[in-house]
Design an enzyme around this catalytic site. Structure first.
Site, PDB file in Angstrom:
ATOM      1  N   ASP A 145     -16.060  18.421  -0.505  1.00  0.00           N
ATOM      2  CA  ASP A 145     -15.025  18.111   0.650  1.00  0.00           C
ATOM      3  C   ASP A 145     -14.989  19.242   1.582  1.00  0.00           C
ATOM      4  O   ASP A 145     -14.373  19.132   2.255  1.00  0.00           O
ATOM      5  CB  ASP A 145     -13.628  18.512  -0.457  1.00  0.00           C
ATOM      6  CG  ASP A 145     -12.122  18.458   0.142  1.00  0.00           C
ATOM      7  OD1 ASP A 145     -12.340  17.264   1.628  1.00  0.00           O
ATOM      8  OD2 ASP A 145     -11.207  18.454  -0.066  1.00  0.00           O
ATOM      9  N   CYS A 199      -9.214  -5.496   0.372  1.00  0.00           N
ATOM     10  CA  CYS A 199      -7.648  -4.748   0.972  1.00  0.00           C
ATOM     11  C   CYS A 199      -7.210  -6.362   1.085  1.00  0.00           C
ATOM     12  O   CYS A 199      -6.014  -6.934   1.152  1.00  0.00           O
ATOM     13  CB  CYS A 199      -8.006  -3.718   1.867  1.00  0.00           C
ATOM     14  SG  CYS A 199      -8.225  -2.319   1.794  1.00  0.00           S
ATOM     15  N   CYS A 202      -3.337  -7.150   2.198  1.00  0.00           N
ATOM     16  CA  CYS A 202      -2.244  -6.630   1.561  1.00  0.00           C
ATOM     17  C   CYS A 202      -2.030  -5.159   2.929  1.00  0.00           C
ATOM     18  O   CYS A 202      -2.964  -4.728   2.880  1.00  0.00           O
ATOM     19  CB  CYS A 202      -2.516  -5.952   0.049  1.00  0.00           C
ATOM     20  SG  CYS A 202      -2.194  -4.709  -0.124  1.00  0.00           S
ATOM     21  N   CYS A 205       0.219  -0.130   1.102  1.00  0.00           N
ATOM     22  CA  CYS A 205      -0.233   1.327   0.880  1.00  0.00           C
ATOM     23  C   CYS A 205       0.427   1.923   2.786  1.00  0.00           C
ATOM     24  O   CYS A 205       1.290   3.100   2.511  1.00  0.00           O
ATOM     25  CB  CYS A 205      -1.582   2.094   1.645  1.00  0.00           C
ATOM     26  SG  CYS A 205      -3.327   0.890   2.366  1.00  0.00           S
ATOM     27  N   CYS A 255       1.065   6.182  -0.319  1.00  0.00           N
ATOM     28  CA  CYS A 255      -0.249   5.269  -0.196  1.00  0.00           C
ATOM     29  C   CYS A 255      -0.910   4.972  -1.637  1.00  0.00           C
ATOM     30  O   CYS A 255      -1.502   4.519  -1.638  1.00  0.00           O
ATOM     31  CB  CYS A 255      -0.188   5.516   1.080  1.00  0.00           C
ATOM     32  SG  CYS A 255      -1.892   7.212   0.697  1.00  0.00           S
TER      33      CYS A 255
END
Length: 384
Positions: A145, A199, A202, A205, A255
């Protein structure tokens, strides 16, 4: 080393090293381990440039400063030949959005409810890397990260999942709840196929975002994202956005939690992060009373500690102002004299929402000695 071997021996070595690596990853508690090539995300440089040119990174100047290394793993390390992506499930036991109905409580993002995941993931990655390097006789580097690595596009290319419309990684096995880490190596390993986007039509989120931080599917504007604003952003927060924060004081899971693929997420194993009981539904009142020493002690080993007490209490004051609970007035009023201007300014805003107008106006005399320009603006805006 591998180049000196016959082709069939090279293939056998790739398979053996790959199997060894996957087993080591599983032994250390990683749920997923997939491999991709350094050139697997050719579209990344252009997308990153567009993101930066639009200013959607907000005050995260480090993203622009590391653009070249971030866009191409080979710029970060020219000798890399394989990139291994690791995923660890941190799915919560229940939908974290349920806490938003308890306005006297503070909502901390699921990932931050225990010790810093950077430490957890990196420690385990280093153990895997050490054993792999000894076995393979190759160089390795591990990243979690904080390094300029575009882990989500690389993870999608490696087949851990796909980047959903919320720009986060989505897994068919673990939904939107995955910690990611990467291992770069000079070894040739067996590559995995990329995962396709599942996805469909949809947009759960996108519709779940309290601040409309998604200009379009697969795009995010950090300047409107509660996670960015409560963690990365320093100073004052846009007054128009504050009411949408609700009681979210560190990050936002909306989300992620809205993703239908979460229903397939497995329960976290014992070795994974388990939420601290005192951070699952903490009292706003308690956090309002933290001085610097108490803040550091309470969040020792937690990622929350990294933002510092002033930014944290600023966030808590927004939650207090959104609560509608007059019981927070005494604590907020005491923070009008806080040494940190971001705390004083947000205390003004919170009190303007919690106190009857005539009572708040009686406090206006306190603004006369204020020297910080942003805090002065808070007094002026609150009195309008």
């Amino acid at each position: 080393m591998a180049e000196r071997l016959p082709r069939d021996k090279q293939a056998e070595r790739r398979r053996t090293l790959t199997e060894f690596l996957r087993q080591e990853a599983a032994n250390k508690g990683f749920d997923l381990c997939r491999i991709t090539a350094p050139d697997a995300i050719p579209e990344a440089p252009a997308r990153l440039r567009q993101f930066l040119e639009a200013g959607r990174h907000g005050t995260m100047e480090w993203m622009a400063e590391t653009e070249a290394r971030r866009a191409d793993p080979r710029v970060l390390w020219a000798d890399v030949r394989s990139i291994v992506l690791f995923g660890m499930n941190y799915g919560p036991e229940s939908d974290p959005r349920a806490l938003q109905a308890q306005t006297d409580k503070a909502a901390i993002s699921v990932y931050a409810r225990n010790r810093d995941y950077h430490d957890l993931i990196k420690g385990r990655l280093k153990e895997v890397a050490t054993r792999f390097a000894a076995r393979a006789g190759e160089d390795v580097k591990v990243f979690v990260d904080t390094a300029p690595v575009m882990e989500k596009p690389l993870a999608a290319a490696a087949g851990l999942g796909w980047q959903g419309k919320h720009t986060n990684l989505v897994s068919r096995e673990f939904g939107s709840w995955l910690f990611l880490g990467s291992l770069f190596t000079t070894a040739d390993l067996s590559l995995d196929e990329a995962e396709r986007d599942h996805c469909g039509s949809c947009r759960a989120c996108l519709d779940a975002c309290p601040t409309a931080a998604f200009p379009a599917p697969y795009q995010i504007d950090a300047r409107r994202c509660i996670s960015y604003l409560t963690i990365e952003h320093k100073g004052s927060i846009d007054r128009a956005l504050r009411p949408a924060f609700g009681n979210r004081i560190y990050g936002c899971d909306d989300c992620l939690a809205a993703c239908p693929w979460n229903k397939f997420a497995r329960e976290a194993r014992e070795i994974k992060l388990q939420a601290r009981p005192d951070l699952t539904a903490p009292d706003i009142a308690f956090f309002l009373g933290l001085d610097d020493a108490a803040f550091r002690a309470h969040f020792s080993g937690s990622p929350v500690k990294r933002i510092g007490r002033a930014r944290f209490v600023r966030n808590v004051l927004i939650a207090a102002g959104n609560s509608g609970l007059p019981e927070f007035v005494p604590a907020c009023r005491s923070l009008l004299a806080d040494p940190a201007p971001e705390v004083r300014g947000m205390a003004v805003w919170a009190l303007s929402r919690l106190m009857p107008p005539q009572d708040f106006q009686a406090l206006a005399a306190l603004a006369k000695g204020e020297e910080d320009a942003d805090v002065v603006l808070e007094w002026q805006a609150a009195g309008e």
